[in-house]
Design an enzyme around this catalytic site. Structure first.
Site, PDB file in Angstrom:
ATOM      1  N   ASP A  79       0.865  -1.133  -0.022  1.00  0.00           N
ATOM      2  CA  ASP A  79      -0.148   0.091   0.270  1.00  0.00           C
ATOM      3  C   ASP A  79       0.950   1.154  -0.047  1.00  0.00           C
ATOM      4  O   ASP A  79       2.057   1.287   0.854  1.00  0.00           O
ATOM      5  CB  ASP A  79      -0.931  -0.139   1.273  1.00  0.00           C
ATOM      6  CG  ASP A  79      -1.768   1.071   1.157  1.00  0.00           C
ATOM      7  OD1 ASP A  79      -3.063   1.091   0.795  1.00  0.00           O
ATOM      8  OD2 ASP A  79      -1.545   2.201   1.794  1.00  0.00           O
ATOM      9  N   ILE A  80       0.595   2.265  -0.843  1.00  0.00           N
ATOM     10  CA  ILE A  80       1.456   3.351  -0.780  1.00  0.00           C
ATOM     11  C   ILE A  80       0.853   4.185   0.336  1.00  0.00           C
ATOM     12  O   ILE A  80      -0.177   4.511   0.571  1.00  0.00           O
ATOM     13  CB  ILE A  80       1.004   4.017  -2.232  1.00  0.00           C
ATOM     14  CG1 ILE A  80       1.615   3.387  -3.315  1.00  0.00           C
ATOM     15  CG2 ILE A  80       1.922   5.608  -2.127  1.00  0.00           C
ATOM     16  CD1 ILE A  80       1.329   4.198  -4.855  1.00  0.00           C
ATOM     17  N   GLU A 111      -4.914   2.745  -3.966  1.00  0.00           N
ATOM     18  CA  GLU A 111      -3.442   2.535  -3.940  1.00  0.00           C
ATOM     19  C   GLU A 111      -2.950   1.177  -3.407  1.00  0.00           C
ATOM     20  O   GLU A 111      -1.602   1.273  -2.984  1.00  0.00           O
ATOM     21  CB  GLU A 111      -2.842   3.795  -3.145  1.00  0.00           C
ATOM     22  CG  GLU A 111      -3.186   3.597  -1.575  1.00  0.00           C
ATOM     23  CD  GLU A 111      -4.569   4.289  -1.269  1.00  0.00           C
ATOM     24  OE1 GLU A 111      -4.869   4.762  -0.054  1.00  0.00           O
ATOM     25  OE2 GLU A 111      -5.538   4.356  -2.260  1.00  0.00           O
TER      26      GLU A 111
END
Length: 302
Positions: free
Chosen positions: A178-179, A221
């Site tokens: 996950d960003i 994301e």
């Protein structure tokens, strides 16, 4: 035996059939004369598949690539290449030929490519088949980033879980990535900037993972990486390399000080559990990474 191998080698260079062998890093380890001539490779060069495609596109030789966005096309092609034990695809060549290329992938990730000239097929058949291939590609691809989509990567996850339970394959690992603080990126740079960061991350991930691995965007994301026939230590090593590349990247030329980070959770498949159970264990590991400060990797064994 030596004379037999010499005869086989001589015939491979004499045949018009294209033959090439790629290793797990997708680098050519052997290619016969027909293959090298078709893709304009010198006898002493052993490039990666990506290098071949970039050279062909740049010099307008070898494979014809009809796209307005070459980098997006390349990522999409990488996300599908060598992900099945066997597949066939049609290639348009600048010399006017139409090649039927097959990919046969060994369990260790090495891949044999064999191409035959099928230019004599009728044009209307060719158009129908190309339309079919385009439709299949669209159904498996995330439109924004060009990588595999949620449907494709979850289907591969389920297939590998089933193969392990049938003892057709050794255990494997997955990672949810996950960003970090992505909303803040969107707030600062707008959705166009957020999209650019997503594409930057996908490019970095594809430059790091192995060809047998499956990688795709599963929402927002968040991304998933499936690593076939891979133990925990190697899974962790692959993901750490991705996170290290992310830490070094600077996606905006106008903002050279801007950087972003990712958090990741890794889990190994346990015989008998469902694919969703494995996903949720990796997701719990991702939650721990977020909870423990972000920009890090956590793994779960149980």
């Amino acid at each position: 035996m030596d004379s037999l191998l010499e005869r086989v080698s001589a015939l491979q260079d004499f045949t018009p059939v294209l033959i090439a062998l790629y290793d797990t890093e997708d680098r050519v380890r052997y290619a016969n004369r027909a293959f090298r001539e078709a893709f304009h490779l010198s006898e002493d060069s052993f490039p990666t598949w990506v290098d071949i495609i970039r050279m062909n596109h740049r010099d307008r030789v070898g494979l014809i690539i009809n796209t307005k966005d070459f980098e997006a096309w390349l990522l999409s092609a990488q996300s599908r290449r060598g992900k099945q034990p066997f597949r066939g695809l049609e290639l348009d060549m600048h010399d006017g030929r139409w090649i039927w290329m097959t990919e046969t992938v060994e369990t260790d990730g090495w891949m044999l490519c064999v191409g035959s000239d099928i230019t004599a097929l009728r044009q209307n058949q060719r158009s129908l088949r190309q339309d079919r291939d385009l439709a299949m590609r669209a159904a498996q691809t995330d439109e924004l980033t060009g990588t595999s989509n949620r449907r494709f990567v979850f289907a591969k996850l389920a297939c590998h879980a089933e193969a392990v339970d049938k003892e057709m394959e050794t255990p494997f690992g997955i990672c949810i990535i996950d960003i970090d603080l992505f909303k803040g990126i969107n707030d600062r740079f707008g959705h166009r900037g957020g999209d650019a960061v997503l594409r930057d991350f996908v490019k970095l991930a594809h430059s790091t993972i192995r060809r047998p691995d499956y990688f795709g965007r599963i929402g927002g994301e968040e991304f998933m990486l499936v690593m076939p026939r891979t133990g925990l230590d190697e899974c962790v090593s692959i993901v750490r390399r991705i996170l290290e590349k992310v830490a070094e990247t600077r996606p905006f030329a106008d903002y050279p000080d801007f950087s972003y980070s990712c958090s990741a959770g890794v889990a190994l498949y346990k015989a008998g559990e469902g694919a969703n159970e494995l996903y949720h264990r990796a997701d719990r590991a991702l939650y721990l990474a977020k909870q423990n400060g972000r920009a890090r990797l956590e793994s779960v064994v149980e």
